[in-house]
Each structure stands twice: as structure tokens, then as C-alpha cells.
Design a protein around this motif. Sequence first.
Motif, PDB file in Angstrom:
ATOM      1  N   PRO A 124       0.815  -1.225   0.000  1.00 61.39           N
ATOM      2  CA  PRO A 124       0.000   0.000   0.000  1.00 61.39           C
ATOM      3  C   PRO A 124       0.844   1.267   0.000  1.00 61.39           C
ATOM      4  N   LEU A 125       2.036   1.206   0.608  1.00 65.32           N
ATOM      5  CA  LEU A 125       2.930   2.367   0.593  1.00 65.32           C
ATOM      6  C   LEU A 125       3.438   2.635  -0.817  1.00 65.32           C
ATOM      7  N   TYR A 126       3.811   1.573  -1.524  1.00 68.52           N
ATOM      8  CA  TYR A 126       4.253   1.743  -2.910  1.00 68.52           C
ATOM      9  C   TYR A 126       3.145   2.388  -3.738  1.00 68.52           C
ATOM     10  N   TYR A 127       1.945   1.901  -3.552  1.00 70.31           N
ATOM     11  CA  TYR A 127       0.811   2.441  -4.308  1.00 70.31           C
ATOM     12  C   TYR A 127       0.614   3.923  -4.009  1.00 70.31           C
ATOM     13  N   ARG A 128       0.701   4.284  -2.730  1.00 70.00           N
ATOM     14  CA  ARG A 128       0.500   5.674  -2.328  1.00 70.00           C
ATOM     15  C   ARG A 128       1.554   6.595  -2.931  1.00 70.00           C
ATOM     16  N   PHE A 129       2.824   6.162  -2.872  1.00 70.13           N
ATOM     17  CA  PHE A 129       3.889   7.022  -3.398  1.00 70.13           C
ATOM     18  C   PHE A 129       3.879   7.060  -4.916  1.00 70.13           C
ATOM     19  N   LEU A 130       3.501   5.981  -5.554  1.00 68.69           N
ATOM     20  CA  LEU A 130       3.377   5.994  -7.011  1.00 68.69           C
ATOM     21  C   LEU A 130       2.274   6.954  -7.448  1.00 68.69           C
ATOM     22  N   GLN A 131       1.205   7.033  -6.655  1.00 66.53           N
ATOM     23  CA  GLN A 131       0.163   8.011  -6.951  1.00 66.53           C
ATOM     24  C   GLN A 131       0.715   9.435  -6.897  1.00 66.53           C
ATOM     25  N   SER A 132       1.583   9.676  -5.925  1.00 71.29           N
ATOM     26  CA  SER A 132       2.184  11.006  -5.798  1.00 71.29           C
ATOM     27  C   SER A 132       3.047  11.331  -7.012  1.00 71.29           C
TER      28      SER A 132
ATOM     29  N   ASP B  88       7.971   2.297 -15.313  1.00 75.00           N
ATOM     30  CA  ASP B  88       6.953   3.119 -15.946  1.00 75.00           C
ATOM     31  C   ASP B  88       5.868   3.401 -14.911  1.00 75.00           C
ATOM     32  N   VAL B  89       5.699   4.654 -14.523  1.00 73.59           N
ATOM     33  CA  VAL B  89       4.799   5.009 -13.421  1.00 73.59           C
ATOM     34  C   VAL B  89       3.347   4.616 -13.688  1.00 73.59           C
ATOM     35  N   PRO B  90       2.752   4.992 -14.839  1.00 72.96           N
ATOM     36  CA  PRO B  90       1.350   4.599 -15.070  1.00 72.96           C
ATOM     37  C   PRO B  90       1.164   3.081 -15.054  1.00 72.96           C
ATOM     38  N   HIS B  91       2.110   2.351 -15.650  1.00 75.29           N
ATOM     39  CA  HIS B  91       2.008   0.892 -15.686  1.00 75.29           C
ATOM     40  C   HIS B  91       2.109   0.304 -14.281  1.00 75.29           C
ATOM     41  N   LEU B  92       3.083   0.797 -13.497  1.00 76.90           N
ATOM     42  CA  LEU B  92       3.287   0.278 -12.153  1.00 76.90           C
ATOM     43  C   LEU B  92       2.106   0.631 -11.250  1.00 76.90           C
ATOM     44  N   LEU B  93       1.572   1.819 -11.418  1.00 75.35           N
ATOM     45  CA  LEU B  93       0.416   2.242 -10.636  1.00 75.35           C
ATOM     46  C   LEU B  93      -0.789   1.355 -10.939  1.00 75.35           C
ATOM     47  N   GLU B  94      -0.994   1.060 -12.201  1.00 77.07           N
ATOM     48  CA  GLU B  94      -2.101   0.186 -12.597  1.00 77.07           C
ATOM     49  C   GLU B  94      -1.893  -1.221 -12.058  1.00 77.07           C
ATOM     50  N   PHE B  95      -0.642  -1.697 -12.085  1.00 81.79           N
ATOM     51  CA  PHE B  95      -0.332  -3.039 -11.585  1.00 81.79           C
ATOM     52  C   PHE B  95      -0.669  -3.152 -10.095  1.00 81.79           C
ATOM     53  N   PHE B  96      -0.223  -2.179  -9.302  1.00 84.84           N
ATOM     54  CA  PHE B  96      -0.481  -2.241  -7.863  1.00 84.84           C
ATOM     55  C   PHE B  96      -1.938  -1.954  -7.540  1.00 84.84           C
TER      56      PHE B  96
ATOM     57  N   LYS C   9      -4.461  -3.062  -9.283  1.00 90.08           N
ATOM     58  CA  LYS C   9      -5.122  -4.357  -9.450  1.00 90.08           C
ATOM     59  C   LYS C   9      -4.678  -5.350  -8.378  1.00 90.08           C
ATOM     60  N   THR C  10      -3.391  -5.313  -8.034  1.00 82.74           N
ATOM     61  CA  THR C  10      -2.872  -6.223  -7.018  1.00 82.74           C
ATOM     62  C   THR C  10      -3.545  -5.997  -5.670  1.00 82.74           C
ATOM     63  N   LEU C  11      -3.784  -4.731  -5.346  1.00 85.16           N
ATOM     64  CA  LEU C  11      -4.400  -4.380  -4.068  1.00 85.16           C
ATOM     65  C   LEU C  11      -5.923  -4.318  -4.136  1.00 85.16           C
ATOM     66  N   ASP C  12      -6.486  -4.702  -5.290  1.00 85.05           N
ATOM     67  CA  ASP C  12      -7.939  -4.682  -5.463  1.00 85.05           C
ATOM     68  C   ASP C  12      -8.532  -3.312  -5.158  1.00 85.05           C
ATOM     69  N   GLN C  13      -7.902  -2.265  -5.680  1.00 87.33           N
ATOM     70  CA  GLN C  13      -8.398  -0.925  -5.413  1.00 87.33           C
ATOM     71  C   GLN C  13      -9.754  -0.654  -6.059  1.00 87.33           C
ATOM     72  N   ASP C  14     -10.136  -1.491  -7.031  1.00 84.48           N
ATOM     73  CA  ASP C  14     -11.432  -1.294  -7.678  1.00 84.48           C
ATOM     74  C   ASP C  14     -12.561  -1.945  -6.886  1.00 84.48           C
ATOM     75  N   GLU C  15     -12.192  -2.797  -5.943  1.00 83.87           N
ATOM     76  CA  GLU C  15     -13.202  -3.527  -5.175  1.00 83.87           C
ATOM     77  C   GLU C  15     -13.158  -3.048  -3.722  1.00 83.87           C
ATOM     78  N   ALA C  16     -14.077  -2.192  -3.371  1.00 79.89           N
ATOM     79  CA  ALA C  16     -14.082  -1.595  -2.040  1.00 79.89           C
ATOM     80  C   ALA C  16     -14.448  -2.633  -0.984  1.00 79.89           C
ATOM     81  N   ALA C  17     -13.687  -2.642   0.100  1.00 82.98           N
ATOM     82  CA  ALA C  17     -13.953  -3.541   1.219  1.00 82.98           C
ATOM     83  C   ALA C  17     -14.841  -2.828   2.225  1.00 82.98           C
ATOM     84  N   ARG C  18     -15.924  -3.480   2.612  1.00 80.02           N
ATOM     85  CA  ARG C  18     -16.859  -2.924   3.586  1.00 80.02           C
ATOM     86  C   ARG C  18     -16.424  -3.373   4.973  1.00 80.02           C
TER      87      ARG C  18
END
Length: 211
Positions: free
Chosen positions: A17-25, A68-76, A78-87
Motif C-alpha cells: 500500500p505504501l508503494y501504491y500511495r507514493f506511485l500516486q504522488s 513506468d509510473v502509469p504501468h506500475l500504478l495500474e499493476f499495484f 489491481k494487485t491491491l484490489d483498489q477497484d473492489e471496495a472492502a466494507r
Amino acid sequence: MKRDVPRIPQATMKRLPLYYRFLQSFHNADHKRVSSQQLSEAMKIDSATIRRDFSHFGALGKKGYGYDVPHLLEFFRKTLDQDEAARVALIGVGSLGTAFVKYNFQKNHNTRIVVAFDTKAPLEGTIISDIPVFHSSVMLEKLKEYGIELVIFTLPSRAAQEVADLLVGSNVKGILNFTPVPISTPDEIRVHTIDLSVELQTLIYMIRNEI
């Protein structure tokens, strides 16, 4: 249906999740590519550790080019299931629980607290920061109604194991435990414990010993 995912060390999983956050930045700053050294400087994590973490997922970058930032961001993503919200459900709405309810993982997270429980809440429920809070006696019924698989324990330590026992046989698959007591559960329920006093003592030790 479970996805086929690589087996990776727990320490690596905690950093994802940290990688994902910093890649977003980096992405928001319009960076098209990033090196492990740049990530290292931004995240204060050794670059060798970053490269080793990424190697668990195959060839994510190119030597001499970086990542590649966009590619890596998309990879993480999907890996972290960011499209599927956890309730998520919160159990225990004291001082710490109330802080969680007010924060509620608002931005850049795929988790959201949707219901909470407390022994002092009315049976018919009340609303705190737009979140329904019910009496603990209707917890199992409401967990099923809200489709909850993950709960956060911010309840008194003396009640932690008893409540964990109640969750056995429900749809709950994970407990994020903020009580300082160990919780015993069957294999189908994962428990992640965060003892704030231990974390604070560890930080004090590292400061005083300049680690």
C-alpha cells in the motif's frame, strides 16, 4: 473465486500500500517513469529492498530505464484490489473508535467503515459521522446484512476474545485488532494486531539508540 497470486513475504505485503500511495504522488506530479533510487529517497526505504519486493511480481521495470509510473500504478491498483471496495465494521466506539469513524479512510483507500457497534449504542441504532452505530446485541445480524468481511477491534481488551469467538461461523474473514491482547481464531479468520504501546516503545528505543 480466489486469484492465483505469487507467494510473497509478509513484510513485502505490508509495503505494497505504501508503494501504491507514493506511485500516486509521482503520477500526480506528472512523472512518467521512476527509478528505485527515487522511490527509495521518497519513501525512506532502501532501494535494494524495493527492487527485491518488486522482483516477487516478475519484471516490472527495465535496467537503465527504471519503472513506468502509469504501468506500475495500474499493476499495484489491481494487485491491491483498489477497484473492489472492502466494507468494514468497527466494533467498539470509544475514543479510538470514534477517531476511526471520523477519519473513515476517506481518500485513496479501497476500504470504508459502513457500520459500527457498541454496547452503549441504542438497539435501534444511531448515526455518528454518517455511519450507523448499533448495539452489540444485533452485531451478527447486521454484519450479515451489511456484507461485512473485515472488522476493526477498538473495544475493551477484556471483551476481545469473547467477541472474536462470536464471529466464528460468520462471513468475517479478518480482524484488525487494536487491543493489546492476543486473539485466538480458527484459520479461516486472519488477525492482524497493532499494539500502540508496543509500537511507541519500539520507536522510543530506536530514537534513543539512533537506529
